[in-house]
Design an enzyme around this catalytic site. Structure first.
Site, PDB file in Angstrom:
ATOM      1  N   SER A 110       0.954  -1.136  -0.105  1.00  8.17           N
ATOM      2  CA  SER A 110       0.002   0.122  -0.094  1.00  8.17           C
ATOM      3  C   SER A 110       0.987   1.306  -0.015  1.00  8.17           C
ATOM      4  O   SER A 110       1.646   1.350  -0.953  1.00  8.17           O
ATOM      5  CB  SER A 110      -0.765  -0.043   1.105  1.00  8.17           C
ATOM      6  OG  SER A 110      -1.871   0.871   0.964  1.00  8.17           O
ATOM      7  N   ASP A 141      -6.026  -3.132  -2.439  1.00 11.94           N
ATOM      8  CA  ASP A 141      -5.037  -2.893  -1.527  1.00 11.94           C
ATOM      9  C   ASP A 141      -4.394  -4.335  -1.016  1.00 11.94           C
ATOM     10  O   ASP A 141      -5.114  -5.381  -0.716  1.00 11.94           O
ATOM     11  CB  ASP A 141      -5.403  -2.187  -0.663  1.00 11.94           C
ATOM     12  CG  ASP A 141      -4.249  -1.535   0.411  1.00 11.94           C
ATOM     13  OD1 ASP A 141      -3.501  -2.252   0.949  1.00 11.94           O
ATOM     14  OD2 ASP A 141      -4.406  -0.315   0.471  1.00 11.94           O
TER      15      ASP A 141
END
Length: 342
Positions: A71, A203
């Site tokens: 991320s 993500d």
């Protein structure tokens, strides 16, 4: 007819990976960076402070053999892999953070209601800023080995982008830095999943918010390096203080809906750290993270993150910088030579 891509795992080899040689007198040094939205200001600030104190501003990436990030940590890892310094990576957050995560204060009930059914932020803004940073460069041009987790929402499979640092790794070498950065940071509730050649990329923090074990397993499976010769600098973005309340102990969706993801993310991180400690020894792993807070910074609160996290990073660099110097900065990593396609 809609195209359905093959399972990413369909190409998994059926035997033990052939290990590449590694000099017996060389440590294998890994940098691992957690996810955490705009709180990526902390690891970027910490690394920039180390560069300033010990490396005369030179990129710290030159001292690591592999960098992993999920991320926001993936964005930092990709920036370092591109050849940027941590200071330059920090500028992505301090200069573009306000555009990527515009303040939602004052928008009240209707914004909250909209967020319940749609992403909170405009992903095109994030994509535009990533393009400014990375341009059209592809993973094949990386200057250091990279491991960047994402998640395929179409099949519910973990998805890891890797540089071609092993002959088996050829799928991702022509992927753009900007696309990989977008895929690893498509945090649910904040951004929609990204369509990518039939996959739906989400993500990587869904399953590997702390990517330390992704990096360690990769190193052990790819190279003939003894476990005791591996050193890992792992940097978090700050855990929320967590305890199960009496109402949560009794169970129920309403009692857990706001905390289930943070609890799972915290548990994954602690478990991954524990596994790494067991495999290579706790003395060979250095964990740096802000202290837990009862008033955590939201993943998209640019104002608080920009104000509060750099001073914490400087303080921790002051107290732990000598350990980073001792364990990781003795000499530069060997030049990364990519494996050619066979």
């Amino acid at each position: 007819m809609n195209y359905v891509p093959p399972l990413r795992s369909a190409g998994t080899i059926q035997q033990t990976r052939v290990k590449q040689p590694w000099p017996k007198d060389r440590l294998f040094r890994i940098l691992s960076i957690d996810g955490g939205g705009i709180k990526g200001i902390f690891p970027a600030s910490y690394l920039a402070e180390i560069e300033h104190r010990f490396l005369n501003g030179e990129s710290i990436a030159n001292y690591f053999d592999l960098i992993a990030g999920t991320s926001t940590g993936g964005i930092i890892a990709l920036a370092l892999g591109k050849g940027m310094s941590a200071k330059e990576a920090l500028n992505i957050y301090t200069e573009q953070g306000k555009l990527i995560f515009p303040s939602s204060k004052g928008l009240g009930f209707w914004r909250g209601l909209q967020h319940a059914f749609a992403p909170k932020h405009d992903q095109s803004q994030l994509h535009n800023e990533l393009l400014k940073v990375f341009g059209e460069q592809v993973i094949d041009s990386a200057k250091v080995r990279l491991v960047v987790p994402s998640f395929d929402g179409l099949r519910g499979e973990p998805f890891i982008y890797k540089t071609p640092h092993h002959p088996d790794y050829q799928k991702d070498r022509h992927k753009k830095f900007s696309d990989v950065a977008l895929h690893t940071s498509a945090a649910p509730t904040y951004y929609p999943g990204v369509l990518n050649d039939g996959y739906i990329m989400i993500d990587g923090g869904l399953w590997a918010n702390n990517p330390i074990m992704n990096a360690l397993v990769d190193a052990l499976s790819c190279y003939d390096v003894p476990r005791e010769n591996i050193r890992i600098l792992t940097i978090g973005t700050g855990d929320d203080a967590f305890t199960v309340k009496e109402s949560q102990r009794r169970g129920g969706l309403l009692h857990w809906v706001k905390t289930a993801f943070s609890a799972a993310s915290r548990a994954q991180s602690k478990n991954a750290l524990g596994q790494a400690y067991l495999l290579i020894g706790k003395n060979n792993v250095l964990r740096i993270e802000p202290p837990e807070s009862s008033q955590p910074i939201p993943l998209d609160d640019f104002s608080r993150a920009r104000l509060e996290l750099p001073p914490v990073a400087r303080s921790l660099a002051e107290s732990s910088g000598h350990l980073v110097l001792e364990k990781f900065l003795g000499d530069k990593a060997d030049i990364f030579i990519k494996c050619s396609m066979t």
